[in-house]
Scaffold this active site. Structure first.
Site, PDB file in Angstrom:
ATOM      1  CG  ASP A  14     -14.189  17.399   6.248  1.00 17.19           C
ATOM      2  OD1 ASP A  14     -13.823  16.229   6.521  1.00 17.19           O
ATOM      3  OD2 ASP A  14     -14.099  17.898   5.113  1.00 17.19           O
TER       4      ASP A  14
ATOM      5  CB  SER B 160      -5.773   7.497  12.119  1.00 16.79           C
ATOM      6  OG  SER B 160      -6.317   8.683  11.592  1.00 16.79           O
TER       7      SER B 160
ATOM      8  CE  LYS C 243      -6.502   2.857  11.201  1.00 19.67           C
ATOM      9  NZ  LYS C 243      -5.628   1.749  10.774  1.00 19.67           N
TER      10      LYS C 243
ATOM     11  CG  PHE D 251       1.636  -0.275   6.976  1.00 21.17           C
ATOM     12  CD1 PHE D 251       1.653   1.062   7.328  1.00 21.17           C
ATOM     13  CD2 PHE D 251       2.850  -0.941   6.848  1.00 21.17           C
ATOM     14  CE1 PHE D 251       2.844   1.732   7.547  1.00 21.17           C
ATOM     15  CE2 PHE D 251       4.050  -0.284   7.066  1.00 21.17           C
ATOM     16  CZ  PHE D 251       4.048   1.049   7.419  1.00 21.17           C
TER      17      PHE D 251
ATOM     18  CB  ILE E 163       1.839   4.463   4.705  1.00 31.04           C
ATOM     19  CG1 ILE E 163       0.868   5.642   4.514  1.00 31.04           C
ATOM     20  CG2 ILE E 163       2.857   4.796   5.767  1.00 31.04           C
ATOM     21  CD1 ILE E 163      -0.039   5.916   5.705  1.00 31.04           C
TER      22      ILE E 163
ATOM     23  CG  LEU F  64      -6.512  18.546  -0.586  1.00 28.01           C
ATOM     24  CD1 LEU F  64      -7.637  19.233  -1.336  1.00 28.01           C
ATOM     25  CD2 LEU F  64      -5.958  19.466   0.506  1.00 28.01           C
TER      26      LEU F  64
ATOM     27  CE  LYS G 108      -5.920   4.732   1.823  1.00 30.29           C
ATOM     28  NZ  LYS G 108      -4.779   5.577   1.495  1.00 30.29           N
TER      29      LYS G 108
ATOM     30  CB  SER H  21      -8.273  -5.494  -0.586  1.00 29.37           C
ATOM     31  OG  SER H  21      -7.600  -4.870   0.481  1.00 29.37           O
TER      32      SER H  21
ATOM     33  N   GLY I   3       0.815  -1.213   0.000  1.00 31.16           N
ATOM     34  CA  GLY I   3       0.000   0.000   0.000  1.00 31.16           C
ATOM     35  C   GLY I   3       0.852   1.269   0.000  1.00 31.16           C
TER      36      GLY I   3
ATOM     37  CG  PHE J  18      -1.335  14.458  12.566  1.00 34.14           C
ATOM     38  CD1 PHE J  18      -0.763  13.600  13.510  1.00 34.14           C
ATOM     39  CD2 PHE J  18      -2.318  15.327  12.996  1.00 34.14           C
ATOM     40  CE1 PHE J  18      -1.152  13.628  14.854  1.00 34.14           C
ATOM     41  CE2 PHE J  18      -2.701  15.367  14.340  1.00 34.14           C
ATOM     42  CZ  PHE J  18      -2.119  14.520  15.259  1.00 34.14           C
TER      43      PHE J  18
ATOM     44  CE1 TYR K 110      -8.979   3.898   8.686  1.00 36.18           C
ATOM     45  CE2 TYR K 110      -9.361   6.175   9.328  1.00 36.18           C
ATOM     46  CZ  TYR K 110      -8.488   5.156   8.986  1.00 36.18           C
ATOM     47  OH  TYR K 110      -7.129   5.395   8.969  1.00 36.18           O
TER      48      TYR K 110
END
Ligand code: NAD
Ligand code: UD1
Length: 338
Positions: free
Chosen positions: A297, A126, A155, A82, A13, A202, A86, A35, A11, A180, A151
């Site tokens: 948000d 996270s 965590k 990991f 990261i 973003l 997500k 996946s 993935g 972050f 999600y």
């Protein structure tokens, strides 16, 4: 004692962390079910580092297959975990799938680690665990029980499970890394973020606008209580984040206990700051429209990054311009992904 099992290593990261691990001289074994990633990422890790490693296309929910990986590599000394789903919006639509994959998957992993006497783990948590009730900058000692979506709750719960594992057996060494907003790509442009479908986040969205795959960026709200009205986040170069994992692995190999650690820069940038920095990197104006706020948000999110510096001797090196330069290089070289 230097072989590390990396779950989710194909993935975004994970692939950057595998590069840093190999370059630092670690041996690695990767487990991934593809996946949300592609085999090409593994080829690219080899291309960048010139090093080889074992890979297993295994779902961590398949306990037997996972056990075989540990059987075949009796010298695994630590795990970087990991593997997980997500996408926040998708988790609201498919909570059972998210809880099952992320939580049951982690339980299977912990059981197999225990069965094979491996008690050192670095977990991808996270900043989402800080929820909506805390105020910035987020410090590791703040309460973390108010996530806003399934999600986020995976965590919160996995952090709790791992803390309880340590309480039950003080031989464990556990690092809960609270990321972050990782963005950017490896400086080679060979690996980077490659989401399926329309990007939720973003930075990959801006990348796709820059190469003409999307018409314009939708900026989700410009009426927040922030300097330019758009949301502020702590963007961190994915290579800095990957290097943070090296420090965390070293720490868990040398210590026992459980530590939650923020991996951020400690600085906030707005949506428009990132857009304009990317425009500078790619040398053209990028079209955008202001739209309504996105549900869930928050206005501000940035880290108090002092614990990582104190505990690991780690701090981020790259700035937003570096993140945009490398992100632009990746998307130019891979306009349609990997
Ligand atoms: P990613 O989707 O690129 O990588 C996750 C990898 O895990 C993928 O390759 C996927 O195929 C694999 N995977 C998922 N479920 C699996 C399973 N059951 N068995 C085997 N492999 C499985 O995501 P990423 O951005 O690299 O994130 C890595 C971790 O960091 C995740 O746990 C994520 O929740 C966490 N995290 C990411 C961010 C972010 O902004 N990217 C922020 C905070 C935390
Ligand atoms: C999101 C998740 C977080 C997760 C992280 C990494 C939410 C609420 N939070 O963080 O749990 O850990 O991704 O996967 O989804 N924005 C736009 N236009 C876009 C996309 C985003 O304006 O097309 C804005 C957002 O409103 C926000 C900022 O850009 O202000 C960053 O958004 P994003 O990249 O999705 O990350 P987070 O929301 O911080």
């Amino acid at each position: 004692m230097s072989k590390i099992l990396v779950t989710g290593g194909a993935g975004y990261i994970g692939s950057h962390t595998c590069v840093e691990l190999l370059e630092a001289g670690y041996e690695i074994v990767i487990v991934d079910n593809f996946s949300n990633s592609k085999p090409e990422a593994l080829k690219r890790i080899k291309q960048i580092t010139g090093k080889d490693f074992d890979f297993y296309q295994v779902d961590i929910l398949d306990r037997e297959a996972l056990g075989k990986v540990f059987d075949e590599h009796g010298d695994i000394c630590a795990v970087i975990h990991f593997a997980g789903l997500k996408a926040v919006g998708e988790s609201v639509a498919k909570p059972v799938e998210y809880y099952h994959n992320n939580i049951t998957g982690t339980l299977m992993l912990i059981e197999e680690m225990r069965a094979h006497g491996v008690k050192k783990i670095v977990f991808s948590s996270s900043a989402t665990v800080y929820g909506v009730d805390n105020t910035v900058p987020y410090v590791e000692t703040m309460p973390t029980n108010t996530a806003t979506n399934p999600y986020g709750y995976t965590k919160v719960m996995i952090e709790q499970i791992l803390k309880d594992v340590y309480v039950s057996d003080n031989e464990w060494s556990i690092s809960l890394l609270r990321y972050f907003n990782p963005i950017g790509a490896h400086s080679s442009g060979l690996i980077g973020e490659d989401p399926n479908g329309i990007p939720n986040n973003l930075f990959p969205y801006i990348q796709q606008v820059a190469v003409g795959r999307r018409e314009h960026l939708n900026v989700f709200g410009d009426d927040y209580d922030t300097p330019d009205g758009t949301g502020v986040r702590d963007y961190i170069h994915v290579v800095d984040l990957a290097k943070g994992h090296l420090c965390a692995v070293k720490y868990v190999l040398e210590n026992k206990g459980v530590e939650a650690v923020n991996l951020g820069t400690g600085n906030g940038s707005s949506v428009l700051d990132i857009l304009h920095a990317f425009e500078k990197a790619c040398g053209k104006e990028l079209p955008y429209k202001i739209t309504d706020r996105r549900a869930g948000d928050i206005a501000w999110c940035y880290a108090d990054a002092s614990k990582a510096k104190k505990l690991f001797g780690w701090q981020a090196q790259y700035n937003v311009d570096d993140m945009c330069r490398d992100g632009w290089k990746f998307i130019q070289q891979n306009p349609n992904g990997l």
